[in-house]
Design a protein around this motif. Structure first.
Motif, PDB file in Angstrom:
ATOM      1  N   LYS A 175       0.618  -1.221   0.369  1.00 49.28           N
ATOM      2  CA  LYS A 175      -0.086  -0.255  -0.478  1.00 49.28           C
ATOM      3  C   LYS A 175       0.905   1.228   0.105  1.00 49.28           C
ATOM      4  CE  LYS A 175      -4.393  -1.766   2.135  1.00 49.28           C
ATOM      5  NZ  LYS A 175      -4.989  -1.982   3.482  1.00 49.28           N
ATOM      6  N   SER A 232     -10.716  10.161   1.289  1.00 47.21           N
ATOM      7  CA  SER A 232     -10.528   9.391   0.915  1.00 47.21           C
ATOM      8  C   SER A 232     -11.452   7.872   1.249  1.00 47.21           C
ATOM      9  CB  SER A 232     -10.949  10.093  -0.892  1.00 47.21           C
ATOM     10  OG  SER A 232      -8.939   8.736  -0.781  1.00 47.21           O
ATOM     11  N   ALA A 233     -11.993   7.079   0.708  1.00 46.32           N
ATOM     12  CA  ALA A 233     -12.154   5.880   1.232  1.00 46.32           C
ATOM     13  C   ALA A 233     -12.584   4.629   0.005  1.00 46.32           C
ATOM     14  CB  ALA A 233     -13.008   5.813   2.376  1.00 46.32           C
ATOM     15  N   GLN A 234     -12.856   3.545   0.234  1.00 45.47           N
ATOM     16  CA  GLN A 234     -13.649   2.661  -0.942  1.00 45.47           C
ATOM     17  C   GLN A 234     -14.310   1.800  -0.176  1.00 45.47           C
ATOM     18  OE1 GLN A 234     -10.646   1.468  -2.924  1.00 45.47           O
ATOM     19  NE2 GLN A 234      -9.490   0.368  -1.843  1.00 45.47           N
ATOM     20  N   LEU A 235     -15.204   1.092  -0.424  1.00 46.29           N
ATOM     21  CA  LEU A 235     -15.731  -0.373   0.230  1.00 46.29           C
ATOM     22  C   LEU A 235     -14.818  -1.542  -0.018  1.00 46.29           C
ATOM     23  CD1 LEU A 235     -19.279   0.128  -0.873  1.00 46.29           C
ATOM     24  CD2 LEU A 235     -18.211   0.503   1.095  1.00 46.29           C
ATOM     25  N   THR A 236     -14.734  -2.202   1.404  1.00 46.50           N
ATOM     26  CA  THR A 236     -14.489  -3.302   0.283  1.00 46.50           C
ATOM     27  C   THR A 236     -14.887  -4.556   0.363  1.00 46.50           C
ATOM     28  OG1 THR A 236     -14.603  -3.863   3.413  1.00 46.50           O
ATOM     29  CG2 THR A 236     -12.395  -3.029   2.588  1.00 46.50           C
ATOM     30  N   GLU A 241     -15.832   0.332   4.988  1.00 47.85           N
ATOM     31  CA  GLU A 241     -15.219   1.211   4.103  1.00 47.85           C
ATOM     32  C   GLU A 241     -13.771   1.173   4.703  1.00 47.85           C
ATOM     33  OE1 GLU A 241     -17.175   5.338   2.942  1.00 47.85           O
ATOM     34  OE2 GLU A 241     -16.401   5.594   5.374  1.00 47.85           O
ATOM     35  N   GLU A 242     -13.450   1.504   3.843  1.00 48.37           N
ATOM     36  CA  GLU A 242     -11.782   1.498   3.207  1.00 48.37           C
ATOM     37  C   GLU A 242     -11.138   2.832   4.167  1.00 48.37           C
ATOM     38  OE1 GLU A 242      -7.803  -1.441   3.172  1.00 48.37           O
ATOM     39  OE2 GLU A 242      -9.209  -1.058   1.034  1.00 48.37           O
ATOM     40  N   THR A 243      -9.819   3.320   4.505  1.00 46.78           N
ATOM     41  CA  THR A 243      -9.836   4.170   4.078  1.00 46.78           C
ATOM     42  C   THR A 243      -8.237   4.310   3.303  1.00 46.78           C
ATOM     43  OG1 THR A 243     -10.003   5.670   6.092  1.00 46.78           O
ATOM     44  CG2 THR A 243      -8.783   6.592   4.990  1.00 46.78           C
ATOM     45  N   ILE A 244      -8.406   4.794   2.229  1.00 47.78           N
ATOM     46  CA  ILE A 244      -7.126   5.062   0.994  1.00 47.78           C
ATOM     47  C   ILE A 244      -6.543   6.178   0.654  1.00 47.78           C
ATOM     48  CG2 ILE A 244      -8.857   3.481  -0.027  1.00 47.78           C
ATOM     49  CD1 ILE A 244      -9.359   5.268  -2.170  1.00 47.78           C
TER      50      ILE A 244
END
Length: 483
Positions: A175, A232-236, A241-244
């Motif tokens: 990451k 900003s985040a995305q769905l796993t 919700e995972e912070t990216i």
């Protein structure tokens, strides 16, 4: 195998059916691998079988009764061999399509068993609490267990193989490689500081210390804003919700009110001096900038708790609650010396009380898996030295602070001390002073006094006193209020 009488919620048949599905079609593993762990299985041998299957499948090998039996005991029971049991599992397999449903049920049962454990703990605490355990301490203990359950959602926790930790380390490195700036931690938004620290690392306790007027609260506020603004985040795969990038920030402001903190951030972003905002000494264009900026800031995932007189148990409980409700990626505490202990330690003296506070903050950082930035005062002995640059020994009640901290940062502004030592104009000393002042003006050093996973040293930043704003040196610094 386990005696089935008087046991907490479980379903052996479900576990057998899922394991059989994976044994007959390894693709079934990938349907449940995102949310199911060995610790979710009630029957220990089932958890062991699932763990071995996972290790084989993840490296591209086949998991079949034949390949598994070499890693397992020869006998399941005195009357049944392991090879025979694995063959029975494969025979009772469900389809790959049903694997997700079965895996979900197994996980729910694991959560229910853990809830039974927490209920038993609660009852035991209520009945057998010692006389020195306050009500808040008992509630915090139970709340901590419930939070851990909510976070793991029934995960195994506890002891883990080194291979699991290794996978997490490799994932972190991957990451970091993919992230802008190649940082392993959360970027502070200050380029030169991030280069040395790699960002703010998860589970770290970071002490940010300085004498009054050095700007430690301003630096903490600047970092909190930059991180919240970059969020900003995305769905796993399991719907979380995972912070990216950036993060959600919880700011415990024990000294300033939430309004004062918001004014600082508004001042910095609208480029209007906070003193002018408070006095209303602004013109129409500045007011319009304030309105425009406030609408943008209104969307920030920045949460402020300005409750005064808080103790460490209350702070930890509120942080856990906020983590459950909205998620948190950074906690800021301003500042350590305004926190109190949780009862007993407070009566033992301030040093023991502060030890409890710093130990609890470090444990909280690890528990919530977020960096905790705690501000701290420095002792007055700094002022008695010719060299005013702070050192680790200058931390007030420094033993526990220095010991528990993963990183210790000091904010130091030479300009502040030079301004107070201005010689008489027209003298040779004044010429030298003016030269030093020119070099120091608009600059601040962030001294890294301790860093467990990186170098120590100093990073020079730009500091705009009018806007209480820290920035990289390449950014311009104003010497007058911006109109």
């Amino acid at each position: 195998m386990t005696d089935q009488t008087n046991l907490p919620p479980h379903n052996i048949e479900l576990e057998q059916a899922l394991l059989g599905a994976v044994l007959t079609n390894n693709d079934a593993f990938w349907r449940v691998s995102d949310f199911l762990d060995p610790g979710h299985f009630f029957e220990p041998i089932h958890g062991q079988i699932f763990e071995i299957m996972a290790s084989l499948i993840r490296v591209g090998k086949s998991a079949t009764p034949a390949t598994l039996k070499t890693f397992l005991p020869e006998k399941l029971t005195p009357d049944m061999g392991m090879s025979h049991y694995l063959a029975l599992l494969a025979r009772e397999a469900v389809s790959v399509i049903n694997a997700i449903d079965f895996g979900g049920h197994i996980r729910v049962l694991a959560v229910r068993r853990r809830l039974c454990d927490v209920a038993a703990l609660t009852q035991d605490l209520a009945r057998n609490a010692s006389s020195d355990q306050t009500a808040s301490m008992l509630i915090e203990t139970v709340e901590k267990e419930l939070f851990a359950l909510a976070e793991r959602n029934g995960g195994a926790g506890g002891v883990q193989p080194f291979s699991v930790a290794l996978l997490k380390a490799v994932d972190m490195a991957g990451k970091a490689y993919q992230r802008d700036g190649h940082l392993s931690g959360t970027a502070t938004g200050l380029r030169d500081l991030d280069k040395v620290m790699g960002g703010l690392q998860r589970s770290d306790l970071i002490i940010l210390a300085g004498r009054p007027a050095m700007g430690k609260t301003s630096l903490a506020t600047n970092i909190a804003y930059k991180i919240a603004d970059a969020f900003s985040a995305q769905l796993t795969a399991d719907g979380k919700e995972e912070t990216i990038n950036g993060g959600r920030v919880l700011f415990f402001s024990l000294e300033m009110s939430g309004e004062q903190l918001a004014t600082r951030i508004l001042s910095e972003q609208a480029e209007v001096a906070s003193s002018d905002i408070r006095r209303g000494a602004i013109h129409e264009n500045q007011f319009q900038r304030i309105v425009d900026v406030s609408q943008r800031l209104n969307r920030l995932p920045l949460y402020i708790d300005d409750t005064g007189g808080m103790n460490i148990a209350q702070l930890c409980a509120r942080a856990r609650r906020q983590k459950r409700q909205t998620g948190i990626d950074l906690i800021v505490v301003d500042y350590l010396q305004l926190l109190s202990g949780s009862g007993g330690k407070a009566r033992e003296g301030r040093v023991q009380e502060l030890t409890e506070i710093t130990t609890s903050l470090k444990a909280l950082a690890k528990e919530l898996d977020v960096p905790v930035v705690a501000l701290s005062q420095l002792s007055r002995q700094v002022e008695s030295r010719d060299d005013k640059r702070p050192q680790l020994a200058d931390l007030r009640e420094s033993g526990s602070i220095e010991q528990d901290a993963d990183v210790v940062l000091f904010v130091y502004r030479e300009e502040y001390y030079l301004r107070a030592r201005e010689p008489k104009e027209g003298t040779a000393q004044h010429i030298d002073w003016a030269s030093q002042m020119e070099q120091a003006r608009g600059r601040a050093d962030v001294i890294i006094g301790k860093q467990r996973h990186g170098p120590t040293g100093a990073v020079t930043l730009a500091f705009d006193a009018w806007l209480t704003r820290f920035s990289d040196l390449s950014n311009p610094v104003s010497e007058e209020p911006i109109s």
